[in-house]
Design a protein around this motif. Structure first.
Motif, PDB file in Angstrom:
ATOM      1  N   THR A 130      41.928  28.434  34.035  1.00  0.00           N
ATOM      2  CA  THR A 130      41.386  28.393  35.399  1.00  0.00           C
ATOM      3  C   THR A 130      42.183  27.386  36.227  1.00  0.00           C
ATOM      4  O   THR A 130      42.419  26.261  35.787  1.00  0.00           O
ATOM      5  CB  THR A 130      39.899  27.996  35.382  1.00  0.00           C
ATOM      6  OG1 THR A 130      39.169  28.932  34.584  1.00  0.00           O
ATOM      7  CG2 THR A 130      39.323  27.981  36.784  1.00  0.00           C
ATOM      8  N   LYS A 147      40.214  29.560  40.531  1.00  0.00           N
ATOM      9  CA  LYS A 147      40.621  30.948  40.340  1.00  0.00           C
ATOM     10  C   LYS A 147      40.945  31.166  38.877  1.00  0.00           C
ATOM     11  O   LYS A 147      41.782  30.472  38.291  1.00  0.00           O
ATOM     12  CB  LYS A 147      41.860  31.259  41.196  1.00  0.00           C
ATOM     13  CG  LYS A 147      42.304  32.704  41.150  1.00  0.00           C
ATOM     14  CD  LYS A 147      41.348  33.620  41.894  1.00  0.00           C
ATOM     15  CE  LYS A 147      41.872  35.045  41.954  1.00  0.00           C
ATOM     16  NZ  LYS A 147      40.930  35.956  42.644  1.00  0.00           N
ATOM     17  N   GLN A 150      39.375  36.451  35.914  1.00  0.00           N
ATOM     18  CA  GLN A 150      38.217  37.308  36.130  1.00  0.00           C
ATOM     19  C   GLN A 150      37.573  37.123  37.500  1.00  0.00           C
ATOM     20  O   GLN A 150      37.083  38.077  38.099  1.00  0.00           O
ATOM     21  CB  GLN A 150      37.153  37.056  35.047  1.00  0.00           C
ATOM     22  CG  GLN A 150      37.547  37.483  33.646  1.00  0.00           C
ATOM     23  CD  GLN A 150      38.486  36.487  32.977  1.00  0.00           C
ATOM     24  OE1 GLN A 150      38.480  35.319  33.318  1.00  0.00           O
ATOM     25  NE2 GLN A 150      39.301  36.976  32.051  1.00  0.00           N
ATOM     26  N   GLU A 151      37.570  35.890  38.003  1.00  0.00           N
ATOM     27  CA  GLU A 151      36.752  35.641  39.183  1.00  0.00           C
ATOM     28  C   GLU A 151      37.180  34.399  39.940  1.00  0.00           C
ATOM     29  O   GLU A 151      37.971  33.593  39.452  1.00  0.00           O
ATOM     30  CB  GLU A 151      35.288  35.493  38.763  1.00  0.00           C
ATOM     31  CG  GLU A 151      35.080  34.347  37.780  1.00  0.00           C
ATOM     32  CD  GLU A 151      33.624  34.218  37.325  1.00  0.00           C
ATOM     33  OE1 GLU A 151      32.724  34.587  38.105  1.00  0.00           O
ATOM     34  OE2 GLU A 151      33.402  33.728  36.199  1.00  0.00           O
ATOM     35  N   SER A 152      36.608  34.258  41.135  1.00  0.00           N
ATOM     36  CA  SER A 152      36.729  33.042  41.919  1.00  0.00           C
ATOM     37  C   SER A 152      35.439  32.244  41.753  1.00  0.00           C
ATOM     38  O   SER A 152      34.346  32.815  41.731  1.00  0.00           O
ATOM     39  CB  SER A 152      36.957  33.365  43.395  1.00  0.00           C
ATOM     40  OG  SER A 152      38.187  34.041  43.567  1.00  0.00           O
TER      41      SER A 152
END
Length: 391
Positions: A130, A147, A150-152
């Motif tokens: 991350t 970030k 997979q996702e924020s």
């Protein structure tokens, strides 16, 4: 997601800080750009860490030493010499009335040990793989945008700490100025086997191209940290194992008998990096994010851990108040200023004195080493500096 504290960097400094605060009840998020697998197998893990006696005392205070002490080799003596010249000096744990001047451990062993303990911390969440992509602070909180693949993710905390190394994303995102001095040298690190036992002696040999350190491991192994000028380092790195060992043997001599290469060779460019400021609005940088040193005196991690312990003690005292308050961070910066400046200057001075072959300076440094070997009080001061007990 709301937490009390965000630590960017899941390496030695970041994990030590989290473990220093594990019993405070503070909610902590650790952000690490690499995966745990990548960290466990990184080339940097092959480097040897020289743990000063003061660092070991800190690890003991955190109940982290007993589980890793078996992997560490004590340094009972330090032998300092200048290649091709008469100057030399010796430091002894026995004469300092301590069990060891320090310990040598593979970075990977200590890193894994700390990461395993962090994984068991009740109030700590680790985000691997991350990246931090944004930091913004106001009067009451700091907001960190993350970030991952997979996702924020958005976090809010009272304080963000950059423990993410010489290329710190925290420092860059906050536009914290840094001063950089390129030494035009690289550190070659590897491990060798010696035909004679090292007897727990650490060797520091100064040469015209830079210092060579052989640090004891086990009984017949030594970690090598060999500083060479840029082109020389590449030649030694890319040449045959036989050529490398022949050059190393010629540089070090036969005090430990015949040498044999026992691990891959890695090289890392060397620079002095120092941040112009170590605190910003609800942010602080520690360890290599604040200061990256030449390995000549083995002080990098030891200085970083002193950052950690000082900051942790202050956070514990402040935990019922605002741990990101400007006056709190200013007091931390002031507290660390003297130690950081003194250690950086000491290390940088050693590099310039012992990495050249100017005839007049060679004579002076050899005379200095010889005199030092005859002055017990001066040797004791140097030994305390090596042990991290001079402050």
């Amino acid at each position: 997601m709301d937490v009390d504290l965000i630590i960017v960097g899941g390496g030695l400094a970041g994990n030590c800080l989290a473990l220093s605060l594990r019993h405070t009840g503070l909610k902590i998020a650790i952000i690490e750009a690499q995966s745990r697998h990548t960290l466990d197998n990184a080339a940097l893990g092959d480097r040897a860490l020289a743990l000063a006696a003061g660092t070991v005392d800190a690890l003991k205070a955190l109940n982290l030493w007993d589980g890793i002490s078996h992997a560490a080799t004590p340094i009972e003596k330090i032998h300092v010499s200048d290649q091709g010249h008469f100057g030399k000096t010796h430091l002894s744990a026995k004469k300092e009335n301590v069990p060891a001047l320090g310990y040598v451990i593979a970075a990977r062993d200590l890193e894994s040990h700390l990461a395993n303990h962090v994984a068991e911390c009740q109030h700590t969440t680790v985000f691997y793989s991350t990246r931090v992509v944004g930091i913004m602070a106001d009067e009451h909180a700091v907001f960190v945008s993350l970030k991952s693949a997979q996702e924020s993710i958005n976090l809010r905390a009272k304080l963000v700490i950059g423990a993410d190394g010489g290329h710190s994303s925290v420092r860059q995102l906050l536009n914290m100025t840094q001063h950089r001095t390129d030494y035009a040298q690289s550190a070659i690190v590897t491990t060798i086997t010696t035909s004679r036992p090292h007897q727990n002696v650490a060797y520091e040999r100064f040469t015209s191209s830079g210092p060579l350190a052989l640090l004891p491991l086990g009984t017949h192994q030594c970690a090598v940290v060999w500083t060479r000028k840029g082109d020389d380092a590449q030649t030694l790195l890319q040449g045959s194992e036989e050529a490398f060992i022949n050059e190393l043997q010629q540089c070090f001599g036969y005090r430990l008998g015949a040498l044999r290469l026992d691990a891959p060779r890695h090289a890392f460019p060397l620079s002095l990096i120092r941040a112009a400021e170590i605190v910003a609005n609800r942010a602080v940088i520690i360890g290599n994010a604040a200061h990256q040193l030449h390995p000549v005196a083995g002080q990098g991690f030891n200085l970083g851990l002193r950052d950690v312990m000082a900051l942790a003690a202050m956070i514990v005292a402040q935990r019922d108040k605002d741990i990101g308050a400007p006056e709190f961070l200013a007091s931390y910066a002031k507290k660390r200023e003297s130690d950081q400046a003194r250690t950086i200057q000491f290390t940088d001075t050693l590099v310039h004195i012992f990495s050249n072959d100017w005839l007049a300076l060679t004579a002076v440094r050899n005379l200095g080493l010889t005199l030092l070997d005859t002055l017990p009080f001066a040797k004791s001061i140097l030994a305390k500096h090596a042990m991290g007990l001079h402050l």
